[in-house]
Structure formats: C-alpha cells, structure tokens
Design a protein around this motif. Sequence first.
Motif, short mmCIF file in Angstrom:
data_model
loop_
_atom_site.label_atom_id
_atom_site.label_comp_id
_atom_site.label_asym_id
_atom_site.label_seq_id
_atom_site.Cartn_x
_atom_site.Cartn_y
_atom_site.Cartn_z
N THR A 18 0.83 -1.20 0.00
CA THR A 18 0.00 0.00 0.00
C THR A 18 0.87 1.25 0.00
O THR A 18 1.88 1.31 0.69
N GLU A 62 -4.98 6.09 0.55
CA GLU A 62 -4.00 5.05 0.28
C GLU A 62 -4.49 4.18 -0.88
O GLU A 62 -5.68 3.95 -1.04
N TYR A 63 -3.53 3.72 -1.66
CA TYR A 63 -3.82 2.87 -2.81
C TYR A 63 -3.16 1.52 -2.62
O TYR A 63 -2.03 1.42 -2.15
N SER A 64 -3.88 0.48 -3.01
CA SER A 64 -3.35 -0.88 -2.96
C SER A 64 -3.92 -1.65 -4.14
O SER A 64 -4.88 -1.21 -4.78
#
Length: 92
Positions: A18, A62-64
């Motif tokens: 992440t 947040e990016y995952s």
Amino acid sequence: MISDKWKVLILRDLLDGTKRFSELRRSVGNVSQKVLTANLRQMERDGLVHREVYPEVPPRVEYSLTETGLSLEPVIKAMKDWGIHYKAACEE
C-alpha cells in the motif's frame, strides 16, 4: 487495461504494498499529478486498484492492488526479466 506506460509503473510500485498518493508520485517518476490521478481512477474503475480514504484532516488516501491487480504480478515480473536480458544483450 495496462497499455499506458504509467499504469505498468504504478502496478510495479504497488506490488510492494500500500502507498499514499505522494509516495506513488515519487516512486513512479516524472509524472504530473493530473496524469497520475487519471491513471489511478481508471485503474480503480477497471478493478485493479483499491482506493481507501481515511476521514482525517488533512484527508489521507492510500492505494493498494486488488486481487485482480495482484494477479498481474507474473506479467510485470516477466516484463522486468525480459528488459534485463534485452539490456544485457544490447550491451554485449
């Protein structure tokens, strides 16, 4: 789904885990905020990226990778391996 050069780099960097937007922008390289945002939104629509917004001040995002995004790991690894071998062959 990953035809854009930025999308491949985003996938590569999210394979490590992440990341926040600013971390992605630094790790991906010379990409504008507008282009990175557009690519992340498209990847989210395509089901490759998950975007998590935390209700804080200032907002934290947040990016995952989703399961679908993670399934591209062998493809990204194969592209990396090919690039390493191609570069070595060109240097001979």
